[in-house]
Design a protein around this motif. Structure first.
Motif, PDB file in Angstrom:
ATOM      1  N   SER B 125       0.812  -1.313   0.073  1.00  0.00           N
ATOM      2  CA  SER B 125      -0.102  -0.119  -0.035  1.00  0.00           C
ATOM      3  C   SER B 125       0.966   1.074   0.029  1.00  0.00           C
ATOM      4  CB  SER B 125      -0.799  -0.038   1.331  1.00  0.00           C
ATOM      5  OG  SER B 125      -1.913  -0.800   1.139  1.00  0.00           O
ATOM      6  N   ALA B 126       0.219   2.313  -0.397  1.00  0.00           N
ATOM      7  CA  ALA B 126       1.167   3.741  -0.462  1.00  0.00           C
ATOM      8  C   ALA B 126       1.494   4.060   0.791  1.00  0.00           C
ATOM      9  CB  ALA B 126       0.255   4.737  -1.021  1.00  0.00           C
ATOM     10  N   PHE B 127       0.887   3.674   2.141  1.00  0.00           N
ATOM     11  CA  PHE B 127       1.233   4.074   3.196  1.00  0.00           C
ATOM     12  C   PHE B 127       1.181   2.798   4.020  1.00  0.00           C
ATOM     13  CE2 PHE B 127      -0.526   7.794   1.504  1.00  0.00           C
ATOM     14  CZ  PHE B 127       0.326   8.734   1.489  1.00  0.00           C
ATOM     15  N   LEU B 128       2.243   2.527   4.810  1.00  0.00           N
ATOM     16  CA  LEU B 128       2.532   1.103   5.542  1.00  0.00           C
ATOM     17  C   LEU B 128       2.236   1.492   7.064  1.00  0.00           C
ATOM     18  CD1 LEU B 128       5.349  -0.035   3.671  1.00  0.00           C
ATOM     19  CD2 LEU B 128       2.992  -0.596   3.351  1.00  0.00           C
ATOM     20  N   ALA B 129       1.304   1.184   7.513  1.00  0.00           N
ATOM     21  CA  ALA B 129       0.818   1.179   9.069  1.00  0.00           C
ATOM     22  C   ALA B 129       1.984   0.057   9.920  1.00  0.00           C
ATOM     23  CB  ALA B 129      -0.253   0.867   9.348  1.00  0.00           C
ATOM     24  N   GLU B 130       2.047   0.450  11.072  1.00  0.00           N
ATOM     25  CA  GLU B 130       2.933  -0.287  11.934  1.00  0.00           C
ATOM     26  C   GLU B 130       2.770  -1.835  11.920  1.00  0.00           C
ATOM     27  OE1 GLU B 130       1.595   2.550  12.616  1.00  0.00           O
ATOM     28  OE2 GLU B 130       3.294   3.883  13.393  1.00  0.00           O
ATOM     29  N   ASP B 131       1.404  -2.226  11.707  1.00  0.00           N
ATOM     30  CA  ASP B 131       1.230  -3.866  11.895  1.00  0.00           C
ATOM     31  C   ASP B 131       1.565  -4.507  10.441  1.00  0.00           C
ATOM     32  OD1 ASP B 131      -0.932  -2.498  10.346  1.00  0.00           O
ATOM     33  OD2 ASP B 131      -2.387  -3.372  11.739  1.00  0.00           O
ATOM     34  N   GLN B 132       2.090  -3.782   9.390  1.00  0.00           N
ATOM     35  CA  GLN B 132       2.532  -4.179   8.128  1.00  0.00           C
ATOM     36  C   GLN B 132       3.447  -5.335   8.415  1.00  0.00           C
ATOM     37  OE1 GLN B 132       1.505  -3.394   5.243  1.00  0.00           O
ATOM     38  NE2 GLN B 132       2.639  -4.878   4.143  1.00  0.00           N
ATOM     39  N   PRO B 133       3.275  -6.530   7.771  1.00  0.00           N
ATOM     40  CA  PRO B 133       4.193  -7.638   8.103  1.00  0.00           C
ATOM     41  C   PRO B 133       5.677  -7.055   7.374  1.00  0.00           C
ATOM     42  CG  PRO B 133       2.361  -8.416   6.890  1.00  0.00           C
ATOM     43  CD  PRO B 133       2.057  -7.073   7.091  1.00  0.00           C
ATOM     44  N   LEU B 134       6.670  -7.304   7.946  1.00  0.00           N
ATOM     45  CA  LEU B 134       7.941  -6.788   7.722  1.00  0.00           C
ATOM     46  C   LEU B 134       8.641  -7.702   6.224  1.00  0.00           C
ATOM     47  CD1 LEU B 134       9.683  -6.449  11.132  1.00  0.00           C
ATOM     48  CD2 LEU B 134       8.167  -4.900   9.629  1.00  0.00           C
ATOM     49  N   GLY B 135       9.012  -7.087   5.376  1.00  0.00           N
ATOM     50  CA  GLY B 135       9.284  -7.869   4.238  1.00  0.00           C
ATOM     51  C   GLY B 135      10.284  -7.102   3.668  1.00  0.00           C
ATOM     52  N   GLY B 136      11.398  -6.563   4.674  1.00  0.00           N
ATOM     53  CA  GLY B 136      12.723  -5.914   4.134  1.00  0.00           C
ATOM     54  C   GLY B 136      13.568  -6.816   3.431  1.00  0.00           C
ATOM     55  N   SER B 137      14.434  -6.195   2.802  1.00  0.00           N
ATOM     56  CA  SER B 137      15.436  -7.353   2.285  1.00  0.00           C
ATOM     57  C   SER B 137      16.460  -7.438   3.045  1.00  0.00           C
ATOM     58  CB  SER B 137      15.739  -6.515   0.843  1.00  0.00           C
ATOM     59  OG  SER B 137      16.945  -5.831   0.946  1.00  0.00           O
ATOM     60  N   ARG B 138      17.250  -8.628   2.882  1.00  0.00           N
ATOM     61  CA  ARG B 138      18.395  -8.913   3.682  1.00  0.00           C
ATOM     62  C   ARG B 138      19.774  -8.879   3.161  1.00  0.00           C
ATOM     63  NH1 ARG B 138      16.834 -12.259   8.318  1.00  0.00           N
ATOM     64  NH2 ARG B 138      14.693 -12.077   8.489  1.00  0.00           N
ATOM     65  N   VAL B 139      19.606  -7.884   2.091  1.00  0.00           N
ATOM     66  CA  VAL B 139      21.018  -7.592   1.100  1.00  0.00           C
ATOM     67  C   VAL B 139      21.850  -7.050   1.903  1.00  0.00           C
ATOM     68  CG1 VAL B 139      22.017  -6.910  -0.828  1.00  0.00           C
ATOM     69  CG2 VAL B 139      19.620  -7.886  -1.029  1.00  0.00           C
ATOM     70  N   THR B 140      21.678  -5.899   2.549  1.00  0.00           N
ATOM     71  CA  THR B 140      22.541  -5.146   3.312  1.00  0.00           C
ATOM     72  C   THR B 140      22.856  -5.655   4.741  1.00  0.00           C
ATOM     73  OG1 THR B 140      20.816  -3.404   4.226  1.00  0.00           O
ATOM     74  CG2 THR B 140      22.164  -3.193   1.918  1.00  0.00           C
ATOM     75  N   GLY B 141      23.897  -5.641   5.265  1.00  0.00           N
ATOM     76  CA  GLY B 141      24.202  -6.009   6.605  1.00  0.00           C
ATOM     77  C   GLY B 141      23.195  -5.367   7.666  1.00  0.00           C
ATOM     78  N   SER B 142      23.017  -4.006   7.622  1.00  0.00           N
ATOM     79  CA  SER B 142      22.200  -3.336   8.449  1.00  0.00           C
ATOM     80  C   SER B 142      20.433  -3.825   8.215  1.00  0.00           C
ATOM     81  CB  SER B 142      22.140  -1.910   8.330  1.00  0.00           C
ATOM     82  OG  SER B 142      23.627  -1.371   8.151  1.00  0.00           O
ATOM     83  N   GLY B 143      20.267  -3.887   7.061  1.00  0.00           N
ATOM     84  CA  GLY B 143      18.897  -4.501   6.884  1.00  0.00           C
ATOM     85  C   GLY B 143      18.641  -5.657   7.658  1.00  0.00           C
ATOM     86  N   ARG B 144      19.680  -6.839   7.200  1.00  0.00           N
ATOM     87  CA  ARG B 144      19.440  -8.102   7.710  1.00  0.00           C
ATOM     88  C   ARG B 144      19.426  -8.132   9.116  1.00  0.00           C
ATOM     89  NH1 ARG B 144      24.149 -12.557   7.815  1.00  0.00           N
ATOM     90  NH2 ARG B 144      24.916 -10.881   9.244  1.00  0.00           N
ATOM     91  N   ASP B 145      20.229  -7.260   9.844  1.00  0.00           N
ATOM     92  CA  ASP B 145      20.560  -7.356  11.311  1.00  0.00           C
ATOM     93  C   ASP B 145      19.112  -6.694  11.882  1.00  0.00           C
ATOM     94  OD1 ASP B 145      22.869  -8.157  10.639  1.00  0.00           O
ATOM     95  OD2 ASP B 145      23.875  -6.375  11.768  1.00  0.00           O
ATOM     96  N   LEU B 146      18.715  -5.506  11.264  1.00  0.00           N
ATOM     97  CA  LEU B 146      17.453  -4.833  11.652  1.00  0.00           C
ATOM     98  C   LEU B 146      16.248  -5.794  11.695  1.00  0.00           C
ATOM     99  CD1 LEU B 146      17.201  -1.177  10.486  1.00  0.00           C
ATOM    100  CD2 LEU B 146      17.406  -2.154  12.964  1.00  0.00           C
ATOM    101  N   LEU B 147      16.170  -6.724  10.711  1.00  0.00           N
ATOM    102  CA  LEU B 147      14.980  -7.625  10.410  1.00  0.00           C
ATOM    103  C   LEU B 147      15.151  -8.722  11.567  1.00  0.00           C
ATOM    104  CD1 LEU B 147      14.521  -7.956   6.742  1.00  0.00           C
ATOM    105  CD2 LEU B 147      13.023  -7.197   8.287  1.00  0.00           C
ATOM    106  N   GLU B 148      16.412  -9.181  11.909  1.00  0.00           N
ATOM    107  CA  GLU B 148      16.597 -10.146  12.962  1.00  0.00           C
ATOM    108  C   GLU B 148      16.103  -9.561  14.492  1.00  0.00           C
ATOM    109  OE1 GLU B 148      17.552 -13.232  13.177  1.00  0.00           O
ATOM    110  OE2 GLU B 148      17.941 -13.340  11.074  1.00  0.00           O
TER     111      GLU B 148
END
Lengths: 417, 355
Positions: B125-148
């Motif tokens: 959706s154009a605006f993601l609320a806080e309860d949106q399931p997390l679908g971030g990419s794990r390509v970058t180190g920071s991205g992966r760590d944050l998702l973890e």
């Protein structure tokens, strides 16, 4: 054919003055009025043959219009001054003004051009436009020129307006001429029931989908934008395949169109926008020619839920004529899968003619906007009532199917309507 | 209100940590303990600094001894490529810290995250609320760590309901001192974009990040809150505002590179993951206004215009001279300090109001 010398035609033109043409031999009427019935000769409406002159116009333009024009100009000037307080036009000269008028007037469509010229001309005839008004026109025209030379700079430095969805009105204005050509000249779209769309507040247009490419959504948008008294911009919800395509995704975003999710739709309605949905989705747009005008399943009722959440009226819309713009004979799933398209049509012209296969047939279109189904009687909690949602979905699908059939019954020719 | 709240800030030596510590110390309702593996580059007046790693098994003991009520967890190592040492610090460190907090009976934990954990996906959706399931990419180190860590937070909320956990998800941070993928992208000599794509972007000014975290410490809001400046801009307009010309690249190019060369070369010229140059990832910031009652001081446009000035000046060798003429900035700072002073004199516990 020899004309009788100096015998004037005795018909009366629409402005009430006698016709100035000479009468034909053996008749009291000129060649224009020769074929008319006696009533038409006096009440003739549209075929004024003599060139428009100032006297005629003085009676057409009513007393107030000059004041109105002056007031409108004043308002425009004050608006411009608000945006660009530092702008001072070059010194006023009648010659320069005429040149500017000539340069700028071509941008408008012929009816608008005529209207502007008539108003200006009548103003001179009545001596109502004093020098200040002319200076006002001078100011506005100069500002337009300045504004356009400024355009590129503003685009490059990001100094333009976009709303939170990405709508860019400058971009819309750039694309509009093409869409209007397709609308007025190519498909000659006839729109009925435009008054069913409210002047303000939200509304959800629900339409049938067809035509392989989403031209129907664009034409519905043009119809509403051009013909609605308050020029409402329709926010179309599009399928989630489009954001993955280069150019298409940027184009749609700049045009103010939004990805079809329930959240997006509900949020737009909450903001009081007119939203249009095509619940048939890909199934509808990729219909084969043999299935034309038979509505596919209406999604999962998401559009009803977003209308219920905001108590937005549901307005059924039928679009007839779009099914025949490409004649799709078959669909190839293998190719579609290979290139990642949701469907791959094999039509009479595509892919055999290459890019020429994209050229749609110039059919005659009808867009009928039906009576709104009010939603005020429902609670916003009813959006969770599955039975109600599916009932409303079926109801609106039947209404649209009926509207399509009744238009088809009236249509005599695919190309001429 | 005689009692002072004991608060611990991890990662206090970082720029944000230092600013937040200073802000909290100014308010005089707090006793601030700073924790970091390295000493802060300049001393922070009034800060009780303890040099230790968050992975230290004695952290629980420390929390109990100091009677810490709130832990503000800012210790996070940004990394472009996933690597074991950063994972060990970021994810395992956070896990150990959270465990210590639960053991020591800490009341609240604040954690700074990123809105990009939602991921840039075409069907969002154009605006993601806080309860949106997390679908971030794990390509970058920071991205992966944050998702973890986000996953860890989720489990922690269920396992230790007596400790409230507040996650603040910030849009990309920009500003003079911020060093984020976004600032690197905007400072680079060229700004690659994907041809034919113009996703919507959000940013937030670094000053607002500080204010938002301080505000979150004050308020008793829990749960997850998205924080971004007002205004969502298309990427090309954003680049225009910063004064950069976009360099369009066919969209498959960055994806090919990552397929062929792995992670070695991909990210070196793509500080932002290609997905974020392709699809929007815009957070819904309604909860920020209603629950946190925080309004960022800078709109996105203002923040970017300011950043454009910083970027232009960064080409010249002496930044200090250029800033010495920057009256506007100093005046703003003086105004802010004056206001803060008046406010803290008025009522020490009054939450920060926006200027």
């Amino acid at each position: 054919m020899v004309e009788a010398a100096n015998t004037p035609c005795s018909a009366v033109t629409k402005t009430g003055t006698p016709c100035k043409n000479t009468a034909l031999e053996g008749s009291t009427y000129c060649w224009v009025h020769q074929s008319y019935t006696p009533d038409e000769r006096v009440m003739e409406q549209d075929r004024v043959d003599s060139p428009v002159n100032g006297e005629d116009l003085a009676t057409v333009v009513d007393e107030n219009s000059q004041e109105q024009l002056a007031a409108e100009l004043d308002e425009m000037i004050s608006q411009v001054k608000e945006i660009a307080p530092d702008y001072t036009p070059p010194p006023f000269s009648p010659k320069g003004l005429m040149k500017l008028l000539q340069e700028n007037i071509d941008r408008f469509s012929p009816p608008v051009r005529l209207q502007i010229l008539e108003r200006l001309r009548s103003g001179i005839g009545e001596d109502m436009l004093d020098i200040d008004t002319w200076k006002g026109i001078w100011y506005m025209l100069n500002y337009t020129v300045e504004y356009q030379s400024d355009f590129l700079k503003r685009r490059l430095t990001g100094d333009y307006e976009t709303d939170e969805w990405g709508l860019d009105m400058e971009f819309v204005d750039t694309v509009r001429p093409f869409l209007e050509f397709m609308h007025h000249n190519y498909w000659r779209v006839e729109t009925t029931g435009i008054e069913n769309i409210p002047n303000e507040g939200c509304a959800l247009l629900v339409a049938n989908h067809s035509g392989q490419l989403p031209w129907d959504a664009a034409m519905l948008g043009v119809s509403v934008y051009n013909e609605h008294p308050t020029q409402r911009l329709v926010r179309t919800l599009y399928a989630d395949w489009f954001p993955t395509l280069p150019f298409v995704s940027a184009f749609l975003t700049k045009m103010g169109q939004v990805l079809a999710t329930e959240d997006n739709g509900a949020r737009l309605l909450e903001k009081g926008e007119v939203v249009s949905v095509f619940p048939e989705g890909i199934k509808g747009v990729g219909k084969l020619y043999k299935d034309r005008y038979r509505l596919a399943r209406f999604g999962r009722g998401g559009f009803v839920r977003m209308a219920l959440r905001n108590q937005a009226p549901l307005i059924p819309v039928s679009i007839v004529g779009a099914e025949e713009i490409y004649i799709s004979l078959a669909k190839s799933n293998t190719i579609a899968k290979m290139i990642g398209f949701p469907f791959f049509p094999i039509s009479v012209t595509w892919p055999w003619l290459g890019p020429l296969g994209f050229v749609p047939f110039p059919t005659k279109w009808f867009i009928d906007i039906g009576e709104p189904i009010p939603m005020e009687s429902y609670q916003s909690g009813d959006a969770n009532n599955l039975v109600l949602v599916s009932q409303l979905t079926d109801q609106i699908r039947n209404i649209i199917q009926q509207m399509v059939f009744s238009r088809l019954a009236q249509r005599r020719s695919v190309l001429f309507g | 209100m005689g009692e002072r709240t004991n608060i611990m800030i991890t990662g206090v030596s970082s720029y944000l940590g230092r600013r937040i510590a200073e802000q909290l110390l100014q308010r005089s309702g707090y006793k601030v303990i700073g924790l970091d593996g390295e000493k802060p580059s300049e001393e922070i007046k009034g800060l009780d600094f303890i040099q230790a790693d968050i992975r230290n098994p004695l952290i629980a003991e420390l929390l109990r001894t100091e009677n810490i009520e709130i832990v503000c967890h800012l210790g996070f190592i940004e990394s472009e490529h996933p690597s074991e040492p950063t994972f060990d610090f970021n994810v395992m460190g956070t896990m150990k810290l959270f465990g210590a907090c639960a053991e020591a009976g800490v009341q609240r934990i604040l954690f700074k995250s990123h809105t990009w954990v939602y991921g840039a996906l075409p069907n969002h959706s154009a605006f993601l609320a806080e309860d949106q399931p997390l679908g971030g990419s794990r390509v970058t180190g920071s991205g992966r760590d944050l998702l973890e860590i986000e996953g860890l937070c989720n489990r922690f909320r269920k396992q230790s309901p007596e400790t409230t956990l507040t996650i603040l998800r910030f849009a990309p941070i920009i500003g003079l001192n911020a060093d984020t993928p976004m600032t690197r992208f905007l400072k680079d000599s060229f700004a690659p974009i994907l041809l034919g794509f113009d996703p919507m972007m959000q940013v937030i000014h670094e000053d607002d990040v500080v204010v938002a975290i301080v505000q979150a410490v004050h308020s008793d809001s829990n749960g997850t809150i998205n924080i971004a400046a007002e205004g969502v801009l298309p990427l090309i307009r954003l680049l225009g505002l910063v004064g950069k010309l976009p360099l369009p690249v066919p969209h498959f190019v960055p994806y090919c590179r990552s397929k062929w060369f792995g992670n070695l070369t991909t990210m070196s010229h793509w500080p932002i993951e290609p997905d974020h140059l392709r699809y929007s990832c815009v957070a819904d910031i309604n909860k920020m206004y209603t629950e946190l009652q925080f309004t960022p001081r800078y709109t996105a446009e203002e923040a970017l215009r300011e950043f454009a000035g910083i970027r232009r000046m960064s080409g010249y060798p002496t930044r200090s001279t250029s800033l010495s003429y920057d009256e506007e900035r100093l005046r703003d700072t003086i105004e802010r300090r004056r206001r803060d002073k008046v406010r803290s004199a008025d009522s020490p516990m009054k939450p920060a109001e926006r200027g």
